[in-house]
Design an enzyme around this catalytic site. Structure first.
Site, mmCIF file in Angstrom:
data_model
loop_
_atom_site.group_PDB
_atom_site.id
_atom_site.type_symbol
_atom_site.label_atom_id
_atom_site.label_comp_id
_atom_site.label_asym_id
_atom_site.label_seq_id
_atom_site.Cartn_x
_atom_site.Cartn_y
_atom_site.Cartn_z
ATOM 1 N N THR A 95 0.894 -1.074 -0.017
ATOM 2 C CA THR A 95 -0.100 -0.009 0.008
ATOM 3 C C THR A 95 0.808 1.374 0.025
ATOM 4 O OG1 THR A 95 -1.657 1.158 1.097
ATOM 5 C CG2 THR A 95 -0.399 -0.022 2.678
ATOM 6 N N HIS A 113 2.391 -11.498 14.360
ATOM 7 C CA HIS A 113 3.291 -12.059 15.206
ATOM 8 C C HIS A 113 2.865 -13.496 15.539
ATOM 9 C CE1 HIS A 113 7.076 -11.730 17.355
ATOM 10 N NE2 HIS A 113 6.537 -11.085 18.558
#
Length: 415
Positions: A333, A386
């Site tokens: 993006t 994560h």
């Protein structure tokens, strides 16, 4: 008479909203003509007529929510164009009923309740069950993380004590707060796509252990290559040499070295993808969409630039298909096009990585202990999940992207 029904759209799409009627009542419709534009959670779809005839009745007006298989219009193969319909369109009759059957003072409240009901997101089965049980969907709490009401939610509401069901109704009759004329506001209904974007962004933050790591890249080498090659590139390939092809190639090269950034979680398994379909975020009037450049590792710079340009045009003209949006493995993006200096992009679930590009800004950079130069610098941001990507791997991935961008020739080998 021939009924026009909402066709099967995609496995995950069961309903949509009438965005615009492309044909008027009394107008001749040929087989294959687009007669209505339907807004879904992902894209706008134009529904084509499967038969020919004169459009004699529109059963659903613009803004109405319709389900797959529902009749939305009627064609008469034997009618002449311009012939008046035998009955007024159902949608218009429904709009007229509140004014005829209820006092004018109650009309705003009825309109507000109808608007609130339309904003609800529920499966067709849940809506049907609610009608059968006489349950107001506004009182049903959704257990689905996407906020969609399902049949089990309706059943749970139906088993509640009568007192608990009556309480929302009582509160609904409470007087509405008086709006202050000195503080004017405008209430605008969210589009179906904006509702979906909002739901999925919140879902991504709730379901992923999302972290962001940052770095910066010296754009000197890439800007030098573009300055020297852009005219010849344009003449040969009939497309501009932009920054996105460099970043796409750099991401592919880094993904090959750190494959967990190109994976997703499915239950207790990791699905590590051995292909590279890179999503490129595009801003449109209806919101952000992420069309996908397929097999980016196999494409040349020109092919990537051409794909991105074509997808951007389709996105801004509302011509994207579901196939254009599905199956991306990683997303890029570029907030820099709007002047953003640094940001933390949100994951495009179920992907586990997204790279944020930012504004190129000339800044003083220490070349060594004695030398300072003004260089075109860009901050990069990598948001990652994560749960499967450790901090060391994420940081190393971003460093690899930086190294490839600062040495564009390596992209021919690594990307």
């Amino acid at each position: 008479m021939v009924e026009v029904k909402v066709p099967e759209l995609a496995e995950s799409i069961t309903e949509g909203t009438i965005a615009k009627w492309l044909k008027n009542v009394g107008e001749k419709v040929n087989k294959g003509d687009d007669i209505v534009e339907l807004e879904t959670d992902k894209v706008n779809v134009q529904i084509a007529a499967e038969d020919e005839g004169v459009l004699t009745e529109i059963k659903k007006g613009e803004g109405d929510t319709v389900e797959v298989g529902e009749v939305i219009a009627v064609l008469d193969p034997n009618a002449a164009p311009g012939e008046a319909p035998k009955a007024a369109p159902e949608a218009k009759k429904e709009e007229a009923q509140p004014e005829a059957q209820a006092p004018k003072a109650e009309a705003p409240a009825a309109a507000e309740a109808a608007e609130s009901h339309e904003r609800l997101v529920a499966t067709p089965a849940a809506r049907k069950l609610a009608r059968e049980l006489g349950i107001d969907l506004k009182t049903v709490a959704a257990s689905d993380p996407l906020g969609r009401i399902r049949p089990e939610d309706v059943k749970r509401e139906a088993t509640k004590p009568a007192a608990s069901q009556a309480q929302p109704a009582a509160s609904a009759t409470a007087p509405k707060a008086t709006e202050n004329p000195a503080k004017p506001v405008e209430r605008v209904r969210m589009t179906r796509r904006r509702q979906t974007i909002a739901t999925r962004l919140v879902e991504a933050q709730h379901t992923a252990a999302m972290l962001t790591t940052f770095n910066e890249v010296d754009m000197t080498a890439i800007m030098d290559v573009r300055a020297r090659r852009k005219d010849a590139f344009m003449k040969k390939h009939d497309v501009k040499l932009g920054f996105m092809s460099f970043f796409t190639k750099a991401v592919v090269g880094a993904l090959k070295e750190f494959p967990l950034l190109n994976a997703e979680i499915q239950g207790t398994d990791l699905l590590i993808k051995k292909f590279y379909d890179i999503g490129i975020a595009v801003s449109t009037d209806e919101g952000l969409v992420v069309p996908v450049v397929r097999d980016a590792d196999r494409k040349t710079f020109a092919e990537i630039e051409r794909d991105i340009a074509d997808l951007a045009v389709k996105a801004r003209s509302g011509k994207l298909t579901l196939a254009d949006l599905q199956g991306g493995t990683f997303t890029i993006t570029n907030g820099g096009t709007f002047g953003s200096l640094i940001s933390t992009p949100i994951l495009n679930a179920p992907q586990v990585g997204i790279l944020g590009m930012h504004k190129i800004q000339y800044r003083p950079v220490a070349i060594d202990k004695e030398t300072m130069e003004i260089r075109p610098m860009m901050y990069l941001a990598l948001s990652y999940d994560h749960r499967i990507v450790d901090g060391k791997e994420a940081v190393s991935f971003l460093v690899k992207v930086k190294e490839l961008l600062e040495d564009p020739e390596s992209l021919l080998l690594e990307g």
